[in-house]
Design a protein around this motif. Sequence first.
Motif, mmCIF file in Angstrom:
data_model
loop_
_atom_site.group_PDB
_atom_site.id
_atom_site.type_symbol
_atom_site.label_atom_id
_atom_site.label_comp_id
_atom_site.label_asym_id
_atom_site.label_seq_id
_atom_site.Cartn_x
_atom_site.Cartn_y
_atom_site.Cartn_z
ATOM 1 N N CYS A 62 55.645 98.321 31.955
ATOM 2 C CA CYS A 62 56.503 97.873 31.348
ATOM 3 C C CYS A 62 57.946 98.323 31.784
ATOM 4 O O CYS A 62 58.114 99.549 31.836
ATOM 5 C CB CYS A 62 56.321 98.136 29.924
ATOM 6 N N SER A 126 62.721 92.873 29.145
ATOM 7 C CA SER A 126 61.520 93.715 29.976
ATOM 8 C C SER A 126 60.591 92.617 30.491
ATOM 9 O O SER A 126 60.851 91.653 30.349
ATOM 10 C CB SER A 126 60.740 94.566 29.048
ATOM 11 N N VAL A 128 56.692 92.811 32.227
ATOM 12 C CA VAL A 128 55.481 93.244 31.962
ATOM 13 C C VAL A 128 54.919 92.887 33.806
ATOM 14 O O VAL A 128 54.649 91.807 33.987
ATOM 15 C CB VAL A 128 54.377 92.511 31.110
#
Length: 302
Positions: A62, A126, A128
């Motif tokens: 992450c 963010s 992934v």
Amino acid sequence: MRASSFRYLLKEGLRNMWRNRVMSLTSIGVLTTCLLIVGAAFLLTVNVNSMVKYVEGQSEMCVYMKEGLTEEDLTQAEEAIRAVPNVKEVTFISKEEGLENTKESFGDDGYLLEGYEGEDNPIPDSFVVKVNEIDQTRDTQKALQEIAGVDVVNASGEVADTLSYVQNTVVTLGTIVIIALAVISLVIISNTIRATIFTRRKEINIMKFVGATNSFIRVPFVVEGFMLGFLSALISFLIIWGAYSYLVGAFSTDVSYWLQSAFESVVPFKQVALPLGGFFAGTGIVLGVMGSLISIRNHVKV
């Protein structure tokens, strides 16, 4: 060689096995045990590799971004992330999506995050990231951390290191086991053929005296070694087939849910049956024939 001569030599090879059936059974038992251990090491290696690949498919990092980045900054960061070696897949999670995901993870306590929408949202944008090779997790993490706009990169490096260590250890030990057991098998089979030669030394001298060729005398012993290796391979394959199928079935039904999920990556026996059977047959026959040739060369002066 005429068909009648070939049948005679084949018959003599089988007769040698019967005459020395105790030693033959000992050789088959030892070689079967060796092949079983080698087969178990092979299956363990295959399944460890499969589980590592499974974990790699589930392994995620992450990448949390700094506050105040523009949409253009995020786009450039995503391009830089995709360009990092070992990165397989990248998914962008906006602040809003991150907040909703966090609420869901809180379950019934998700209401505690009500009112944090908009500018009060504490969840950063963010990405992934999924990787190709789990053993390169730490290098990938460092490369991601150096990208402009990245704040923190979370990754399970300890899991990656452990899996890589287990994988390398299994491969190394498996190689050592295979070499050691091959040497042991050669010694046992050589001794078996040597015993056969010793009991037939007078007959061999008579055959040589009446004009039998070297090949004619050697072939029955090679046939004996061939049969010892073939029978050992067949027995080993059947045993390991039954044992592997039983263990996989037992573990997949009688363990907790998370272990059952891990066993989804276990390799079905039918997927490895052909290469394993070929390996058993080739190894057993080669060791049997080599053991015979070694004994003949060292103990029969023909």
